[in-house]
Design an enzyme around this catalytic site. Sequence first.
Site, mmCIF file in Angstrom:
data_model
loop_
_atom_site.group_PDB
_atom_site.id
_atom_site.type_symbol
_atom_site.label_atom_id
_atom_site.label_comp_id
_atom_site.label_asym_id
_atom_site.label_seq_id
_atom_site.Cartn_x
_atom_site.Cartn_y
_atom_site.Cartn_z
ATOM 1 N N GLY A 132 0.817 -1.226 0.000
ATOM 2 C CA GLY A 132 0.000 0.000 0.000
ATOM 3 C C GLY A 132 0.844 1.266 0.000
ATOM 4 N N GLU A 135 1.580 1.897 -3.537
ATOM 5 C CA GLU A 135 0.303 2.266 -4.176
ATOM 6 C C GLU A 135 -0.102 3.707 -3.852
ATOM 7 O OE1 GLU A 135 -1.445 -1.417 -2.574
ATOM 8 O OE2 GLU A 135 -2.269 -1.732 -4.565
ATOM 9 N N GLU A 155 2.592 -8.334 -1.860
ATOM 10 C CA GLU A 155 1.328 -8.933 -1.399
ATOM 11 C C GLU A 155 1.211 -10.433 -1.657
ATOM 12 O OE1 GLU A 155 1.550 -6.027 -2.979
ATOM 13 O OE2 GLU A 155 0.246 -4.541 -2.033
HETATM 14 N N1 CO8 Z 1 1.837 -3.821 8.942
HETATM 15 C C1 CO8 Z 1 1.893 -3.824 10.280
HETATM 16 N N2 CO8 Z 1 3.020 -3.611 10.986
HETATM 17 C C2 CO8 Z 1 4.137 -3.396 10.278
HETATM 18 C C3 CO8 Z 1 4.156 -3.383 8.877
HETATM 19 C C4 CO8 Z 1 2.933 -3.594 8.200
HETATM 20 N N3 CO8 Z 1 2.826 -3.542 6.866
HETATM 21 N N4 CO8 Z 1 5.416 -3.168 8.459
HETATM 22 C C5 CO8 Z 1 6.164 -3.042 9.579
HETATM 23 N N5 CO8 Z 1 5.397 -3.174 10.678
HETATM 24 C C6 CO8 Z 1 5.807 -3.113 12.079
HETATM 25 C C7 CO8 Z 1 6.501 -4.389 12.521
HETATM 26 O O1 CO8 Z 1 5.544 -5.363 12.864
HETATM 27 C C8 CO8 Z 1 7.322 -3.916 13.693
HETATM 28 O O2 CO8 Z 1 6.484 -3.779 14.788
HETATM 29 P P1 CO8 Z 1 6.998 -4.278 16.268
HETATM 30 O O3 CO8 Z 1 8.192 -3.412 16.562
HETATM 31 O O4 CO8 Z 1 5.824 -4.013 17.160
HETATM 32 O O5 CO8 Z 1 7.371 -5.713 16.130
HETATM 33 C C9 CO8 Z 1 7.742 -2.519 13.272
HETATM 34 O O6 CO8 Z 1 6.828 -2.125 12.261
HETATM 35 C C10 CO8 Z 1 9.138 -2.455 12.689
HETATM 36 O O7 CO8 Z 1 9.221 -3.400 11.646
HETATM 37 P P2 CO8 Z 1 10.345 -4.539 11.576
HETATM 38 O O8 CO8 Z 1 10.824 -4.901 12.932
HETATM 39 O O9 CO8 Z 1 9.815 -5.636 10.714
HETATM 40 O O10 CO8 Z 1 11.504 -3.731 10.819
HETATM 41 P P3 CO8 Z 1 12.633 -4.341 9.878
HETATM 42 O O11 CO8 Z 1 13.600 -3.247 9.648
HETATM 43 O O12 CO8 Z 1 13.161 -5.626 10.414
HETATM 44 O O13 CO8 Z 1 11.873 -4.679 8.497
HETATM 45 C C11 CO8 Z 1 10.337 -4.249 6.675
HETATM 46 C C12 CO8 Z 1 11.289 -3.649 7.751
HETATM 47 C C13 CO8 Z 1 11.170 -5.027 5.667
HETATM 48 C C14 CO8 Z 1 9.612 -3.105 6.007
HETATM 49 C C15 CO8 Z 1 9.351 -5.222 7.385
HETATM 50 O O14 CO8 Z 1 8.748 -4.531 8.471
HETATM 51 C C16 CO8 Z 1 8.263 -5.709 6.478
HETATM 52 O O15 CO8 Z 1 8.483 -6.596 5.680
HETATM 53 N N6 CO8 Z 1 7.021 -5.149 6.626
HETATM 54 C C17 CO8 Z 1 5.878 -5.594 5.861
HETATM 55 C C18 CO8 Z 1 5.960 -5.082 4.447
HETATM 56 C C19 CO8 Z 1 4.786 -5.583 3.627
HETATM 57 O O16 CO8 Z 1 4.643 -6.782 3.392
HETATM 58 N N7 CO8 Z 1 3.934 -4.657 3.180
HETATM 59 C C20 CO8 Z 1 2.764 -4.973 2.385
HETATM 60 C C21 CO8 Z 1 1.568 -5.184 3.257
HETATM 61 S S1 CO8 Z 1 0.163 -5.735 2.360
HETATM 62 C C22 CO8 Z 1 -0.418 -4.332 1.580
HETATM 63 O O17 CO8 Z 1 0.105 -3.254 1.714
HETATM 64 C C23 CO8 Z 1 -1.626 -4.508 0.733
HETATM 65 C C24 CO8 Z 1 -2.287 -3.171 0.341
HETATM 66 C C25 CO8 Z 1 -3.727 -3.367 -0.075
HETATM 67 C C26 CO8 Z 1 -4.565 -3.986 0.974
HETATM 68 C C27 CO8 Z 1 -6.014 -4.157 0.626
HETATM 69 C C28 CO8 Z 1 -6.520 -5.426 1.292
HETATM 70 C C29 CO8 Z 1 -7.918 -5.637 1.444
#
Ligand code: CO8
Length: 285
Positions: A132, A135, A155
């Site tokens: 997102g 996007e 995704e």
């Molecule tokens: N959602 C929720 N929490 C998140 C997200 C996310 N997308 N990304 C990061 N966070 C949170 C982590 O859970 C973490 O929280 P906590 O400290 O409480 O554990 C905090 O942010 C820091 O993140 P990381 O510890 O993971 O940090 P890193 O430096 O190790 O990694 C990354 C950074 C690579 C960005 C990793 O956080 C990651 O892979 N995040 C997810 C990325 C992702 O997959 N995004 C796509 C999500 S799906 C989407 O966007 C679909 C859009 C349309 C939806 C419509 C549906 C109906």
Amino acid sequence: MSADMNFEMSPRLNQVDSQHEKYENLLIDRLEPGIVVLKINRPKALNALNASVLRELRVALRALGDDDSVRVLVLTGEGEKAFIAGADIAEMKDLAPAEGVAFSQMGHEVAKLLEMMNKPTIAAVTGFALGGGTEMALACDFIIASERAVFGQPEVGLGIIPGFGGTFRLVRSVGLPKAKELIYSGRRVKADEALAMGLVNHVIPAEGFLNAVIENHAKPIALQSASAVAKAKSLMVEFTEAMGLNTKVDAEAHAFGRLMNSHDQREGMSAFVEKRKPLFEGLKP
Ligand code: CO8
């Protein structure tokens, strides 16, 4: 379904908006001349978009769209680590199909407000812009990336597909084969590759990034005639490949004609002839 997943417009947020932009998840900075920096402010979750952020964005973007003092909007994320790391995965995890539709529609509504706003929108991306995040950046008029920006549509690795416009806005931006590759693989793309594929307009140093976006990209636009910029934007947003040439020629000629004898047209051309800088008025309905 948690209380936070009530997707209807909450009266409380309307109230929040009227209380001078006191949002829980957004920061709004107003800078001269008419530049607004709108920051997603959830840095602990890498600015992930949950329903509460989307709801506030919807309210804020409507208000900024109606505000004639705004000439350029810069969308960015708080902190250096992320623009937006996607939709909030923890919140989406247990959604039922109908709730998934509603959540996707809410993101689409925000993206459309950015795309259709009657003023230019610039995505200032540093750090992660995933799912997102890519996007929402694509819904802006163009993207300026820092050298630390990372884009991607991960995704399919979560068992879902892009849901905030990736299947058409990414295609429009980088072309069908590249968009297919990125969406099928979920591969992350660094700033230089994003520049090479046309996803971003410029890559600039991470140090002093936001100031450079404001000074070098937002300000030059904010100094132009806002009504002329808005007219040009509306044509470019509304024109599609499927529309015939004559339709576009006609629409452009009439839009051009409507600007003649406007304050800004008279001022812009007089200033040129008189060898001085023009003094444009704000956006007029
Ligand atoms: N959602 C929720 N929490 C998140 C997200 C996310 N997308 N990304 C990061 N966070 C949170 C982590 O859970 C973490 O929280 P906590 O400290 O409480 O554990 C905090 O942010 C820091 O993140 P990381 O510890 O993971 O940090 P890193 O430096 O190790 O990694 C990354 C950074 C690579 C960005 C990793 O956080 C990651 O892979 N995040 C997810 C990325 C992702 O997959 N995004 C796509 C999500 S799906 C989407 O966007 C679909 C859009 C349309 C939806 C419509 C549906 C109906």
